[in-house]
Design an enzyme around this catalytic site. Sequence first.
Site, mmCIF file in Angstrom:
data_model
loop_
_atom_site.group_PDB
_atom_site.id
_atom_site.type_symbol
_atom_site.label_atom_id
_atom_site.label_comp_id
_atom_site.label_asym_id
_atom_site.label_seq_id
_atom_site.Cartn_x
_atom_site.Cartn_y
_atom_site.Cartn_z
ATOM 1 N NE ARG A 43 -0.466 -0.491 4.941
ATOM 2 C CZ ARG A 43 -1.073 -0.787 6.085
ATOM 3 N NH1 ARG A 43 -2.383 -0.932 6.097
ATOM 4 N NH2 ARG A 43 -0.386 -0.951 7.188
ATOM 5 C CB VAL A 85 -3.862 -7.035 -0.684
ATOM 6 C CG1 VAL A 85 -2.410 -6.641 -0.908
ATOM 7 C CG2 VAL A 85 -4.258 -6.835 0.782
ATOM 8 C CE LYS A 134 4.031 -19.374 12.089
ATOM 9 N NZ LYS A 134 3.870 -18.568 13.320
ATOM 10 C CG HIS A 164 10.186 -21.274 8.520
ATOM 11 N ND1 HIS A 164 9.190 -20.664 9.241
ATOM 12 C CD2 HIS A 164 11.268 -21.321 9.339
ATOM 13 C CE1 HIS A 164 9.633 -20.358 10.440
ATOM 14 N NE2 HIS A 164 10.887 -20.742 10.533
ATOM 15 C CD GLU A 202 10.967 -17.401 20.163
ATOM 16 O OE1 GLU A 202 11.823 -17.361 19.264
ATOM 17 O OE2 GLU A 202 9.762 -17.226 19.953
ATOM 18 C CG ASP A 221 3.565 -17.450 16.658
ATOM 19 O OD1 ASP A 221 3.414 -17.146 15.454
ATOM 20 O OD2 ASP A 221 4.647 -17.309 17.263
ATOM 21 C CG HIS A 226 6.289 -23.476 13.461
ATOM 22 N ND1 HIS A 226 6.276 -23.479 12.086
ATOM 23 C CD2 HIS A 226 6.418 -22.180 13.832
ATOM 24 C CE1 HIS A 226 6.380 -22.233 11.645
ATOM 25 N NE2 HIS A 226 6.462 -21.436 12.681
ATOM 26 C CE LYS A 326 7.082 -14.712 20.510
ATOM 27 N NZ LYS A 326 8.425 -14.721 19.904
#
Length: 477
Positions: A43, A85, A134, A164, A202, A221, A226, A326
């Site tokens: 945009r 879009v 995802k 991925h 992480e 998430d 995953h 996290k």
Amino acid sequence: MIDRLVILGATGDLSARYLLPALAALRANGDLGDRFELTGASREDWDSERYRQWVTARLDRHGGDLPADARAAVANATRYVRADVTSPGDLASAIAGEGPVALYLALPPALFPVVITALHEAGLPEGSRIVLEKPFGENLADAQGLNRLLAELVPEQAVFRVDHFLAMTTVQNVLGSRLANRVLEPIWNSTHIAEVDIVWNETLALEGRAGYYDTVGALKDMVQNHLLQLLCLVAMEPPVTLGERDLRDRKVDVLRSVRLLTEDDVVRRTRRGRYLAGRVQGRDIPAYADEEGVDPRRRMETYAEVELELESWRWSGTTFRLRSGKALGTDRKEVAVRFRSVPHLPFGHTGEPLPNVLRFGLEPESLTFDLTGIGAHPHTLAPLSLTAQMAPPHLPAYGRLLLDVLNGDPSLSIRGDEAEEAWRVLTPVLDAWERDLVPLEEYPAGSEGLPPRPCGGGQQRRGELLYAEAAPPADAP
């Protein structure tokens, strides 16, 4: 091979950090020719020259280790289209050109239905492919609705629901280690394996991603996509081939075999939490509820843990534990396969036998096998670890995924029924968490996450998979 790629959301973080460096890596590897064209659509009120400058700067920053000529080739092959879009007319301008196109929706998943609906009116050249990130929908009903929209637009073989993780070298090595080594596959079952920990913990906190993360949370998430994909690779039956049909059929079998959790199961076998203020690797981290862009009323989790069981001949009796958090004190990203203890120890050892653990390190990529040997003191046992570092990947994960998209190989993408089965598995958890049947616990940023649940008798919580050399008996010299 398709030689036109259109990225919707082309000025976002996904394009900058992953897609553009992946294209440069493909160019450096000789997988992209001079006919390749990249169209960025977003945009921003830019022209093609302005976008090429942005592409060059992002490639210098995130792909600086790649050859300069490969980076320049990607930038020079780029044009830009300012687009809404959700507008069929703007989408038609973005995909205009000769021949089929690979259309990458690097967009928030909430936009997928309206964008796909607009594409119905805009039309896609025959032979085109659509790539979606995802999570695929926000729940089972969303996934089913998206699948119906996509089925009216392109054949299932042309839909790439990419994850991925599936293209990471170590993830691929889960299958390689299982299927290429006779010593493992005969004992790859519940008779010998007690539990499997699939972990993505992480030190990273939000890092400016509140706009996305606060609407998704750790369960959607990480766990729903995953980590469930990793579960499939660990637990699947050996496929006849690694072709897209055989591989994806076996993954769906695993998801269909997951025993759905009852309300009582969800309370006993799942946990959720979010981080409080703390320090992570010398950095002060605010409490999640105080992060910029977070709505505390959503009570979004930053830590999720789910224990699952499979109702199958091979895996009945093995616990699969999926967890992700996290802002933790250390990174732990691995698949840890814990074998059952030996039935008898003839060493006079009075403690618990130490388990063998096969660890697939995801980041950094490694393979470690924890064994047991004789310790320094008589009649004691000590851990032995055999570790192999993996060779650097030939392509980055997104490079492998993009190459598969352009070549039309959907083996490493998620099939429509597979996406729905993944949501089916977690629907009871989502429903129970929505009704607050499981408390939202808290942990300090920089800690190791939620404190262990009491096990009774002073025993260590199951699933930690930690070793400590056994203390010598009282009468040891």
